[in-house]
Each structure stands twice: as structure tokens, then as C-alpha cells.
Design an enzyme around this catalytic site. Structure first.
Site, PDB file in Angstrom:
ATOM      1  N   GLU A  73       0.811  -1.214   0.000  1.00  0.00           N
ATOM      2  CA  GLU A  73       0.000   0.000   0.000  1.00  0.00           C
ATOM      3  C   GLU A  73       0.848   1.269   0.000  1.00  0.00           C
ATOM      4  OE1 GLU A  73      -0.591  -2.647   1.800  1.00  0.00           O
ATOM      5  OE2 GLU A  73      -2.526  -3.300   1.012  1.00  0.00           O
ATOM      6  N   HIS A 120     -11.998  -5.950   7.955  1.00  0.00           N
ATOM      7  CA  HIS A 120     -12.725  -5.764   6.702  1.00  0.00           C
ATOM      8  C   HIS A 120     -13.939  -4.883   6.938  1.00  0.00           C
ATOM      9  CE1 HIS A 120     -10.406  -9.468   6.061  1.00  0.00           C
ATOM     10  NE2 HIS A 120     -10.410  -9.145   4.786  1.00  0.00           N
TER      11      HIS A 120
END
Lengths: 395, 443
Positions: A129, A199
Site C-alpha cells: 500500500e 474488513h
């Protein structure tokens, strides 16, 4: 890719019937394992149902927009694809990149784009990322339009330094010689029924503390397309959080042509006179139900505001509403301490202190990591919000 | 796991069927995939060869760990001896007298500016400074090998690159003094230079953040088809950051026309290289990413020039990144906030200053050719000092930027909230003005 697509459907399974989720879990593997599971399911349905919890809201589509040209039925991920498609068509410098975007993305937001626009414009990056955002900044600094995807907002933190120390400050620190206004970062956001710690997160508050960024969260497919296109056009680095529970659940008639919904302009979704409700993303739909409940059970008229842009946020619209109603309830899934409701609350009490009839209420997630099996108890559902309205009215 | 298959052309049922067939190993994948599917390597069960998608190599049946070779690692490419003599004439870039004199004058002008600005910090005139002593060769050699349109991402010890490209002394000084002439509008600490005209991206303090950014810029530049390259400078310490790993990997996988230039100067503040890494420096990491790599003598301006020139040519022609590790020595302290006698000996520093310095090496080369002598050295020293002092005095007299500039450029347009904050600041200053140094600032 079969695994990723199956994983995506599994994650979104709670929004559809339980049967669909079970079918995915069983379908890819034949043989003895499947038979065992089938047997277990048959036995379970005979007892008092241990059913998976249904969604905590009902998506409410907006009226079909008429001023943006022809529309087509799209869910939220399709409206994102549409925005990206429009962008790649009109801006030859635009590129889309991130993990797994080439085959269409784990939430199918980029389906078909690589075929249509080429592998130099829609491509996978390595799993990193900080690299995705750093690379995106570089693309933007060189003058091209960079649309970076972070696979889940929960995984944005390795990129925190690049976002906060670099992207946000590029223009300021260089005296406007350089900037990365061409950068937009997209990430799936918010609770999904069983996403658990990693999540389900809503990290907007971490970034709201960072001048130089824009943060935008849509409540619906039409909003998603219009706001995403505005983020891409905006000459500042933007983070666009997409409520993943709405990817399939939210379906509307969405304009096929490009259109822009302005940033930093909160929308009054419902007009009312007694209580101001402020929310964003999925929670706007929860609050719609709260408004209905308040009207039916308490005779209370709620004004519902979708903040849309978290940073820079539209203080005028919220304050104007609170001056009118005297009561404010802010609700978000993220933990209450240091959550964005705290900023709204502080600003509103500064500007509207004498108009307030009751303390500002925040109905948010508890100060815990986002739990798995305890999600039904954790989330700021309509009952908690309704109860807060009731207490505010009776204050 | 098959990658790069375009699922848009397959429905879910077909994908699941494919996964099942592949999983059961019944038949080779090639025969059932649709047109256009790409695999990492051809799949053929008839040979006794590893079929793993992750690596293509032979089998081996002896247990043996690969020994990292740090004793005799990657060799150091050089063109000149420490006395400035060409070792292998075919490697002499044979630059003109004018070019070489320019190299020398830029390196010495930088050195002079460093001395004066370091002193000025000691005297409290500027808040902070970082010198480039000993690394001038890495700056000038590499800058000279690039096109002026090539984009530069630096770390903080590359002022010579900017100087070579023509950044005026006035603007170096303006940034260090943070005065109203600073292109950066006084927002950053000294030595955080930037120049849009000279394609030098403004420096930022966080280390290694520029590395993946350079990869992205190179990718965009590649798509422009404009024959431009990107160069990214960093130190051997910054190369330990995660961003460095990210940048190397991205540039290789995404095929970017990029030169990574590592200044390995022996120290990251007080941390010597044996505490920074255990492998063979930074050059040895390149092959791990699939990147062409070289180690050069950073104090040999011709070696730096040759390596950068060739890396640039091939990076643009072949769309792949190159890694150059320039070995050098940081003769000065890390910054004005550092006293390096706390962690290294004066003898060590003196060795490099006296016996292996890029400026004296080039001077030997020039004097051997009759291109320079003592008189010219004396004249140039006096002239360069005068130039620096003039710029210095001018910068010192100049006012600071107007305080309104505190609030602009946060976004491309000022926001209502910032406008309110700015107005509130001015109201405060109206009332309490005697407590604020407003006289030093432009109106």
C-alpha cells in the site's frame, strides 16, 4: 481469481439470502467435504434457526435524476465502474492501479476496463500500500491522473506516511511549484455484516486531522458516481471511501454520462424541524429509518443531513440546521472517541451554543476494535439512534 | 494460481470449472483457456522441470544455502585513480575542457556556498544547514549525464544537482533564509529546495518517500513518450526504509525509465553502514528486484558521469530501472545539529578530505592537462567567494514573506474555514502586535 471472486461474494453474502452464501461456500469444492456440510446444514435448519443476522438497514434509492441525461440501472460498484469508464474515455493520462484491479477487482469495480483501455492504463501493482500511494503521488506530480485503489480501507495504514506527510503537503511545502492534485485514492469502507476487525473499518477520522486532503463518502450509486468524478476532477489529493455493504445492495438509476456532485456541500436529504441528524455513507440509510420511526412513534420531525465530504466539511449547512432545530445527533460506525462526530460536535457547540436545547448526541461504535460475532451489538443501529432521539426530545 | 486472466470474458461458472480442472491436474491449462489468456510460464507436464509459477529454475538435490558474498562484493567502477589519472583510456568520456572546467567550478562553488551557509547557521543567521562535503562528485557527475528535462527526486544532500542545472545562488540563499524571494514561500527548513523550471521536485524531510514517487513519475513519463527519464537520489540509510523496497519493486514490475542513485557515504547521522545493513551494500539488492545494478566510485566524477549516462540511455530505450550505488564519504557532519566527532575519528575524516576527494581528484586531472593552475585556482576562489557573499548579504537583508502565505496552498483554493482562521489571526495580531515580529515580514 476464482478465489477472489468467491471471497467477494462471500463477504457480501449477508446482504442477500443465507442460501446464496452457503452455495458459494459449498459450490467450488465437490466431494466428501461438501456432502458433510450439506448434511450439517440440513440438521441445523430443523432446530431453532441460528440464522445469520440480516442487514441492519434497508437501502433507500433516491428519485431518478433527470438533469444528467439518460440513466441505467446500476448498483454501487457498477456506478464506480461507470465513473472510471467515463474518466478513462475523456482523460488520456488517466491510469487505474492497485492490487487485483486488472481482472476487475475483488469488488468488481474495474471490470472490463483493462480490456477496453489497455494494460498500460489499468494494471496490477505489487502488494504494497505504501508503494501504491507513493507511486500514485508520483504519477500525479508528473501531470497524469492517478486513481489508486486500496483493497480495503483497513489496509490503508502502511500508506499513512505517504498520504499525510507527502500527498497532503505537496503543494504547501513547495510553495505551489508542485502538487499531487491529480491523485484520487479509492477504498472499500465500513461494516459488511461479518467483516470483523480488518474488513469493516471506517478510518475517516485519522485523515480528517490532516489539512490538504479531501475525504468523500457516498451513500448511493448516483452519489458515488457524481462524487467520485468530482474527486478525480478536483485539484487536491482525495480519498474516496466506498461503503462496501452497498456495492450490491444499493441499486439506482444512474446517469451514464459523466456528472459532478460538488464537494464540501452537505445535502439535506430530509427536511425537518425538531432534530438534526447527521451521518454519511451507509449510516444515512439507517438514519432515514430513524427519522420515520421518530415521526411515527414520537411525532418528532427529523432533518437528515448527508455530510458527503468529511474534509473540508460543510459547517454552514449543519449549523444552519441546528439553529433551526436546536438538537443534533451525529452517528457513525467508527469508534466514538476521536471519531469525526467529535469534530462536528465541537464546532456546532461553538457556533450554535445558545440554540441548543439538549447536549449533542453521538451514536457511534464502541471504543473497541470492530468485532466479528458481536457486530449486531456493536453497530450504531436504528434502535440506538432512535433511543438517543427520544432522550434528546425529553431532555 | 493463474494470474492475469481477464475474468470479464468468463462468467463465474466457467471460472469455477477451470479452477476445478486445474486443481485436479487432469489436463494442461493451455488447452482449455480462452484466447488472450496469459500465463506466467508455459505449463508442460512432460518435462522433469519445476512448474511453479513463482520461479523458473532447475531442481537440485543437494542441500546448500546460498552464501551472500560480502567479502568480495560487487566491484567499484572507476575511471580515474585517486590522483586523477585515467586508468583505462577507453573509459575516458573525453569531455571538453569547457565541460570539465564547468564541473570543477560547480563543485567548488557548492563547496564555498556550503562553508558560508554552515557558518551563517553557527552565527544564528539561518536556523539550520546541511553541507555536501565530499559528495560533490556524485551530484555533478550524475547531473551532467542527464537531460535538463529529466525529472529529479532528491533526498536532501543533492544541492550540486540543482546548482549544475543553473539554480541561482540568490534562490539557494532565499530558501535558506526563508525570505520573500523563496520559491517555496518560506514554508520549509533550509536546504529543502525545489524548482519547477529546473525539474527538481521540492525536497521533503521524510526519508525515502521520494522513491516510490519517482517510480510513479517515471511511469507517467513513459506513457508520454517524451524521451524523458527520472532520477531518484537517496542515501544508504534511507535505502533501509520500506518505501525503498516499494519503489524498487514497483519500478521493476511496472517497467519504468528510472535511475535509482544511492549515495553510500558511510553514515546515516551516526549509524555506520555495518549497523545499517548486513548484505553487500545497496547495489547487491538490485538483482533481487530484477534490476540492472552497478557500484561506482562516487568520488570519481567521470565514473559517475559514465554510469549515469549509460543508465539513462538504456532506462529510456528499454523502459527499465537501473540502480547505481555511488560509494563516497560524508566529510561533513550530518547537519548543523550534529557533531560527528562523537562517533568517528578526526583521522578518518581527514583521510577522505585530504587523500580521496572528488574536487582535488578532478583538479589533478585538469592540471595534468594544463587546463588549470595555481593562479586560476586563487582567482576562482576569490571570485566564487565574492559571488556567494553578495547573494548571502542580499538574502539576509530581504524581508520574510507576508504572513497571509501561512494559509495559502493548503488546497488549490483557500477554504472558508481557512479564511476565517486567517481573519482571526489578523484580528489577534491587531490587538497584540507588539508581541509578534511583524517588522521582519513583507506586507
Amino acid at each position: 481469481f476464482a478465489m477472489a471472486a468467491a471471497a467477494a461474494r462471500f463477504l457480501l453474502g449477508s446482504v442477500h439470502s443465507r442460501a446464496a452464501a452457503t452455495a458459494v461456500a459449498l459450490g467450488t469444492h465437490g466431494g466428501p467435504g461438501g456432502a458433510l456440510l450439506k448434511g450439517a446444514a440440513a440438521r441445523r435448519s430443523g432446530r431453532a434457526a441460528q440464522r445469520r443476522y440480516a442487514a441492519h438497514f434497508t437501502f433507500q434509492p433516491d428519485p431518478v435524476p433527470t438533469k444528467y441525461g439518460p440513466t441505467q440501472k446500476m448498483n454501487l460498484f457498477q456506478s464506480v465502474t461507470s465513473a472510471l469508464d467515463n474518466t478513462l474515455a475523456s482523460d488520456p493520462t488517466a491510469v487505474i492501479f492497485g492490487e487485483d484491479v486488472a481482472f476487475g477487482g475483488v469488488f468488481r469495480c474495474t471490470v472490463g476496463l483493462r480490456d477496453k483501455y489497455g494494460k498500460d492504463r489499468v494494471f496490477n501493482t505489487p502488494l504494497c500500500e505504501q508503494g501504491i500511494v507513493g507511486f500514485g503521488i508520483g504519477v500525479a506530480v508528473a501531470g497524469a491522473t492517478a486513481i489508486a485503489e486500496i483493497q480495503f480501507a483497513d489496509y490503508i495504514y502502511p500508506a499513512f506516511d505517504q498520504i499525510v506527510n507527502e500527498a497532503a503537503k505537496y503543494r504547501y511545502r513547495s510553495g505551489n511549484l508542485f502538487d499531487c492534485g491529480n491523485l484520487t485514492i479509492r477504498a472499500p469502507w465500513g461494516c459488511v455484516g461479518h467483516g470483523s476487525l480488518y474488513h469493516s473499518q471506517s478510518p475517516e477520522a485519522f485523515f480528517a486531522h490532516c489539512p490538504g486532503l479531501k475525504i468523500v463518502i457516498p451513500r448511493s450509486p448516483v452519489q458515488a458516481k457524481g462524487l467520485l468524478l468530482s474527486c478525480i476532477a478536483d485539484k487536491n489529493p482525495c480519498i474516496f471511501f466506498e461503503p462496501k455493504i452497498l456495492y450490491r445492495a444499493a441499486v439506482e438509476q444512474v446517469p451514464t454520462e459523466p456528472f459532478h456532485i460538488p464537494l464540501s456541500q452537505a445535502e439535506v436529504v430530509l427536511e425537518g424541524s425538531d432534530v438534526t441528524l447527521v451521518a454519511w455513507g451507509t449510516q444515512v440509510h439507517v438514519m432515514r429509518e430513524v427519522a420515520t420511526m421518530a415521526q411515527e412513534k414520537l411525532g418528532v420531525s427529523c432533518e437528515l443531513i448527508d455530510l458527503q465530504t468529511i474534509l473540508p466539511w460543510d459547517t454552514d449547512t449543519v449549523c444552519k440546521s441546528v439553529v433551526k432545530t436546536g438538537r443534533l445527533l451525529i452517528s457513525h460506525e467508527a469508534p466514538v472517541t476521536g471519531g469525526f462526530a467529535a469534530e462536528i460536535s465541537a464546532r456546532v457547540q461553538e457556533e450554535c451554543f445558545l440554540n441548543l436545547e439538549a447536549p449533542i448526541a453521538r451514536v457511534c461504535g464502541y471504543d473497541t476494535p470492530f468485532p466479528h460475532i458481536f457486530e449486531p451489538f456493536y453497530i450504531p443501529d436504528k434502535w440506538k439512534c432512535f433511543d438517543a432521539v427520544k432522550r434528546m426530545i425529553n431532555y | 494460481m493463474v494470474t492475469d486472466v481477464n475474468s470479464a470474458s468468463l462468467c463465474f461458472a466457467v471460472q469455477r470449472a477451470v479452477a476445478q480442472i486445474v486443481g485436479s491436474g487432469i489436463c494442461p491449462l493451455k488447452s482449455i483457456l480462452p484466447q488472450g489468456a496469459q500465463l506466467q510460464q508455459p505449463f508442460n507436464t512432460s518435462e522433469e522441470k519445476p512448474q511453479f509459477p513463482g520461479a523458473s529454475a532447475e531442481f537440485v538435490d543437494q542441500l546448500e544455502f546460498i552464501q551472500p558474498n560480502v567479502i568480495s562484493g560487487i566491484p567499484v567502477y572507476r575511471v580515474m585513480s585517486r590522483q586523477g589519472q585515467i586508468i583505462n583510456p577507453s573509459e575516458d568520456p573525453q569531455l571538453s575542457k569547457e565541460t570539465v572546467l564547468n564541473f570543477y567550478q560547480k563543485m567548488t562553488l557548492l563547496n564555498t556556498m556550503d562553508r558560508i551557509l554552515y557558518e551563517s547557521q553557527r552565527q544564528g543567521r539561518i536556523s539550520f544547514y546541511m553541507t555536501n562535503y565530499g559528495e560533490e562528485g556524485t551530484h555533478i557527475g550524475s547531473a551532467a549525464a542527464l537531460d535538463s528535462n529529466d525529472l529529479v527526486f532528491g533526498q536532501y544532500r543533492e544541492a550540486g544537482v540543482l546548482m549544475y542545472r543553473g539554480f541561482p545562488l540568490d534562490l539557494f540563499m532565499a530558501q535558506c533564509y526563508a525570505n520573500a524571494d523563496d520559491l517555496g514561500k518560506g514554508r520549509q527548513m533550509p536546504v529543502h529546495y525545489g524548482s519547477k523550471d529546473l525539474n527538481f521536485v521540492t525536497i521533503s524531510s521524510p526519508l525515502a518517500t521520494q522513491i516510490p514517487q519517482a517510480a510513479g513519475a517515471a511511469y507517467a513519463v513513459k506513457r508520454e513518450n517524451s524521451n524523458r527519464a527520472v532520477i531518484c537520489y537517496f542515501g544508504e540509510g534511507a535505502a533501509s526504509e520500506g518505501d525503498a523496497h516499494a519503489g524498487f519493486n514497483f519500478s521493476a514490475t511496472l517497467e519504468c525509465p528510472l535511475i535509482f542513485f544511492c549515495r553510500n557515504n558511510g553514515y546515516a547521522i551516526s549509524t555506520p553502514t555495518n549497523e545499517q545493513y548486513r548484505g553487500d551494500g545497496i547495489a547487491a539488492r538490485g538483482p533481487g528486484y530484477g534490476m540492472l545494478s552497478i557500484r561506482v566510485d562516487g568520488n570519481d566524477v567521470f565514473a559517475v558521469y559514465n554510469a549515469t549516462k549509460e543508465a539513462r540511455r538504456r532506462a529510456v530505450a528499454e523502459n527499465q530501472p537501473f540502480l547505481i550505488e555511488a560509494m563516497t564519504y560524508r566529510i561533513g557532519h550530518h547537519s548543523t545539529s550534529d557533531d560527528s566527532s562523537a562517533y568517528r575519528s578526526v583521522d578518518e575524516v581527514n583521510y577522505w578530505d585530504k587523500q580521496d576527494h572528488p574536487i582535488s581528484r578532478l583538479r589533478h586531472y585538469m592540471t595534468a592537462r594544463g587546463w588549470w593552475d595555481e593562479d586560476e585556482e586563487r582567482t576562482w576562489r576569490k571570485q566564487s567567494r565574492k559571488l556567494v557573499m553578495e547573494a548571502f548579504e542580499k538574502a539576509e537583508r530581504r524581508l520574510k514573506p507576508r504572513p497571509d502565505l501561512l494559509f495559502t496552498d493548503v488546497y488549490n483554493e483557500i477554504t472558508p474555514t481557512l479564511t476565517k482562521q486567517r481573519d482571526s489571526m489578523w484580528r489577534h495580531l491587531q490587538q497584540y502586535k507588539e508581541h509578534y515580529p511583524l517588522d521582519l515580514y513583507d506586507k
